[in-house]
Design an enzyme around this catalytic site. Structure first.
Site, PDB file in Angstrom:
ATOM      1  N   ASN A  99       0.868  -1.184   0.000  1.00 26.75           N
ATOM      2  CA  ASN A  99       0.000   0.000   0.000  1.00 26.75           C
ATOM      3  C   ASN A  99       0.904   1.234   0.000  1.00 26.75           C
ATOM      4  O   ASN A  99       1.468   1.587   1.029  1.00 26.75           O
ATOM      5  CB  ASN A  99      -0.894  -0.046   1.254  1.00 26.75           C
ATOM      6  CG  ASN A  99      -1.694   1.226   1.443  1.00 26.75           C
ATOM      7  OD1 ASN A  99      -1.791   2.060   0.542  1.00 26.75           O
ATOM      8  ND2 ASN A  99      -2.271   1.376   2.633  1.00 26.75           N
ATOM      9  N   LYS A 118       0.164   4.278  -0.305  1.00 23.51           N
ATOM     10  CA  LYS A 118      -0.470   5.490   0.250  1.00 23.51           C
ATOM     11  C   LYS A 118      -0.242   6.661  -0.718  1.00 23.51           C
ATOM     12  O   LYS A 118      -0.281   6.441  -1.924  1.00 23.51           O
ATOM     13  CB  LYS A 118       0.042   5.744   1.667  1.00 23.51           C
ATOM     14  CG  LYS A 118      -0.090   4.484   2.535  1.00 23.51           C
ATOM     15  CD  LYS A 118       0.080   4.707   3.993  1.00 23.51           C
ATOM     16  CE  LYS A 118      -0.082   3.381   4.723  1.00 23.51           C
ATOM     17  NZ  LYS A 118      -0.032   3.505   6.163  1.00 23.51           N
ATOM     18  N   HIS A 132      -9.539   1.446   4.883  1.00 18.74           N
ATOM     19  CA  HIS A 132      -8.262   1.614   5.594  1.00 18.74           C
ATOM     20  C   HIS A 132      -8.474   2.559   6.778  1.00 18.74           C
ATOM     21  O   HIS A 132      -9.253   3.515   6.680  1.00 18.74           O
ATOM     22  CB  HIS A 132      -7.201   2.162   4.636  1.00 18.74           C
ATOM     23  CG  HIS A 132      -5.829   2.117   5.227  1.00 18.74           C
ATOM     24  ND1 HIS A 132      -5.395   3.059   6.132  1.00 18.74           N
ATOM     25  CD2 HIS A 132      -4.819   1.233   5.097  1.00 18.74           C
ATOM     26  CE1 HIS A 132      -4.161   2.745   6.511  1.00 18.74           C
ATOM     27  NE2 HIS A 132      -3.793   1.636   5.899  1.00 18.74           N
ATOM     28  N   GLU A 172      -6.775   4.915   7.915  1.00 23.53           N
ATOM     29  CA  GLU A 172      -6.500   6.337   7.649  1.00 23.53           C
ATOM     30  C   GLU A 172      -7.720   7.001   7.024  1.00 23.53           C
ATOM     31  O   GLU A 172      -8.021   8.160   7.310  1.00 23.53           O
ATOM     32  CB  GLU A 172      -5.265   6.465   6.734  1.00 23.53           C
ATOM     33  CG  GLU A 172      -3.987   6.198   7.513  1.00 23.53           C
ATOM     34  CD  GLU A 172      -2.824   5.696   6.664  1.00 23.53           C
ATOM     35  OE1 GLU A 172      -2.914   5.709   5.429  1.00 23.53           O
ATOM     36  OE2 GLU A 172      -1.822   5.277   7.268  1.00 23.53           O
ATOM     37  N   GLU A 191      -5.273  -4.974  10.757  1.00 24.79           N
ATOM     38  CA  GLU A 191      -4.273  -3.925  10.930  1.00 24.79           C
ATOM     39  C   GLU A 191      -4.544  -3.156  12.226  1.00 24.79           C
ATOM     40  O   GLU A 191      -5.337  -2.196  12.229  1.00 24.79           O
ATOM     41  CB  GLU A 191      -4.354  -2.924   9.770  1.00 24.79           C
ATOM     42  CG  GLU A 191      -3.988  -3.492   8.436  1.00 24.79           C
ATOM     43  CD  GLU A 191      -3.400  -2.413   7.521  1.00 24.79           C
ATOM     44  OE1 GLU A 191      -2.242  -2.566   7.130  1.00 24.79           O
ATOM     45  OE2 GLU A 191      -4.082  -1.423   7.248  1.00 24.79           O
ATOM     46  N   GLY A 251       2.399   2.445  10.768  1.00 23.01           N
ATOM     47  CA  GLY A 251       3.342   3.554  10.609  1.00 23.01           C
ATOM     48  C   GLY A 251       4.074   3.951  11.871  1.00 23.01           C
ATOM     49  O   GLY A 251       4.754   4.979  11.903  1.00 23.01           O
ATOM     50  N   SER A 285       3.453  -1.846  10.493  1.00 22.54           N
ATOM     51  CA  SER A 285       4.904  -1.845  10.719  1.00 22.54           C
ATOM     52  C   SER A 285       5.588  -3.151  10.295  1.00 22.54           C
ATOM     53  O   SER A 285       6.500  -3.628  10.965  1.00 22.54           O
ATOM     54  CB  SER A 285       5.218  -1.519  12.179  1.00 22.54           C
ATOM     55  OG  SER A 285       4.852  -0.188  12.467  1.00 22.54           O
TER      56      SER A 285
END
Ligand code: PGA
Length: 238
Positions: free
Chosen positions: A9, A11, A87, A89, A153, A159, A197
């Site tokens: 991904n 991003k 996701h 985010e 996730e 991250g 991560s």
């Protein structure tokens, strides 16, 4: 689905076509899916031979007056096989809620694409299981469950450089499988990826030790050397 599956991904990276092509070539092997930003999808599709491509999002209506949105048929037309849906985010920054995510899953499956549905608790605490249960409740159907991939996730691991412990991640995977099996016919067959991560060192452990069907990789997927090593380790150890 081929397993293991390693999904990159990207991003909102990289910033140039040149870099996009470089990252794509370092990811180009079977069992890998790259998910570049929309503007690079077509170029990346042309520059790879072995890996598949996916989009990072898709709108929930088929067509019409939806400024700035991209439809599932446009994504399909570019040669994608996968779409990341829900996701964390997007749930957080763009306020995507379960209703939108459900509609997106439906539209993506109707188009013949595979949604990679992201779920996971926000904080590292004991309420994680309730949170995951709530995210999954009413999300799928007996039909849809056979057409999707789930990416576990945990948000605290995304991250942050602090991946979820493999044993902990395995417990969550078992929990997710048990909910799916309980609620849907053949729910236990849904492939489950780990994300958060992941790097070249720890990636293979989630598959080999924790029994995940693959990985959803963010930061490490846009570092060509790191990602090449990650892929090598994953496929070597299987
Ligand atoms: P990360 O991101 O690998 O950079 O933690 C994972 C993701 O957001 O899918």
């Amino acid at each position: 689905m081929e397993t293991p599956l390693v999904v990159g991904n990207w991003k909102m990276n990289p910033q140039s076509e040149k870099e996009a092509v470089k990252i794509a070539s370092s990811s180009d092997r079977r069992g890998v899916v790259v998910c570049p930003p929309f503007p690079f999808l077509s170029l990346v599709k042309k520059s790879v031979k072995n890996c598949k491509i996916g989009a990072q999002n898709c709108f929930f209506e088929k067509k019409g007056p939806y400024t700035g949105e991209v439809s599932s048929s446009m994504i399909k037309g570019l040669g994608c096989d996968y779409v990341i849906v829900g996701h964390s985010e997007r749930r957080d920054l763009l306020k995507e809620d379960k209703e939108m995510i459900k509609k997106k899953i439906e539209v993506v499956v109707k188009e013949g694409l595979t949604p990679i549905i992201c779920i996971g608790e926000i904080e590292e605490n004991t309420k994680g299981l309730d949170y995951i249960k709530e995210q999954l409740s009413g999300l799928l159907s007996d039909y849809l469950v056979k057409k999707v991939i789930i990416a576990y996730e945990p948000v605290f691991a995304i991250g942050s450089g602090k991946p979820c412990d493999t044993e902990e991640a395995e417990k969550k995977k078992v929990f997710i499988k048990s909910i799916l099996a309980k609620n849907y016919q053949k729910g236990e067959i849904v492939p489950i990826l780990y994300g958060g991560s992941v790097n070249a060192k720890n990636g293979a452990d989630y598959i080999k030790k924790a029994g995940f069907d693959g990985l959803l990789v963010g930061g490490a997927s846009i570092k060509p050397k790191e990602f090449e090593l990650l892929i090598k380790n994953v496929f070597k150890k299987i």
